[in-house]
Design a protein around this motif. Structure first.
Motif: not given
Length: 216
Positions: A135-136, A138-139, A142-143, A148, A151
């Motif tokens: 999940q991380r 994939q996230e 998106r940044v 980014r 993250h």
């Protein structure tokens, strides 16, 4: 066996990239980037430096900078058995994403320690870590820019807090996890503190001729 020098091309706005591998086709290779690999399908053998270990779907590995590695798929080794082809998703990040001399910066010491261990290959076994990292990853796509970077460091910090990992250059079956440790417990080791190569050889035979790390 020759080692392929691989050049990772990142987007011009970042030094870390999520790489999808629907099939493992690369020969033994290395690259400047560190790599966190999530095995999303299939099974086979992972070669990291001088060590080897089986992998399967759901496994997590981290490989250090410029460490030769190869993922050998069982479907290729046994083409007549109808096995699932291996697949994975990797996060690859260049060493220059970190500050210079970070071993001298207290805030970076956990990350520095993780990167040092990755030079020998690390497997992680924390419960639920695989799904969390999927999940991380994939996230992360998106940044961009500072978001980014934040993250990315959240992913790295999460791995420094992983209490269940396997760190070695010779990768034995998990039932012989002589190097398993947690921050709260001393390191269980099958050898006395003053062990010799002869003791290791008697216990593990020819496998002991390979180099591996043991911290006591």
């Amino acid at each position: 066996m020759p080692i392929l020098e691989r050049k990772i091309i990142h987007d011009r706005t970042t030094l870390c990239s999520r790489i999808l591998s629907p099939r493992f086709v690369l020969p033994r290779h290395k690259h400047a980037e560190y790599e966190i690999m999530l095995f999303t399908g299939g099974s086979g053998k992972q070669f990291v430096g001088e060590g080897v270990c089986d992998y399967k779907e759901g496994d997590i590995a981290m490989i250090g900078s410029n460490v030769p590695h190869l993922h050998l798929c069982n479907a290729k080794l046994n083409p007549t058995m109808g096995l699932e082809a291996s697949a994975g998703v990797a996060l690859q990040f260049h060493p220059t994403i970190f500050p210079m001399s970070m071993e001298k910066l207290p805030d970076y010491l956990p990350i520095y320690g993780l990167l040092q261990k990755s030079q020998y290959g690390i497997r992680f076994y924390d419960k639920n870590l695989y799904e969390e990292l999927l999940q991380r990853f994939q996230e992360l796509e998106r940044v961009e820019h500072t978001a980014r970077l934040i993250h990315f460091f959240q992913i790295i910090i999460r791995k420094t807090k992983c209490f269940d990992f396997w760190e070695r250059n010779v990768l034995f079956p998990k039932t012989k996890r002589s190097f398993f440790r947690t921050p709260k417990h001393p390191l269980p080791c099958p050898f006395p503190l003053n062990f010799s190569l002869l003791i290791i050889t008697k216990k593990f035979g020819n496998l002991a001729k390979n180099r591996y790390i043991c911290i006591v």
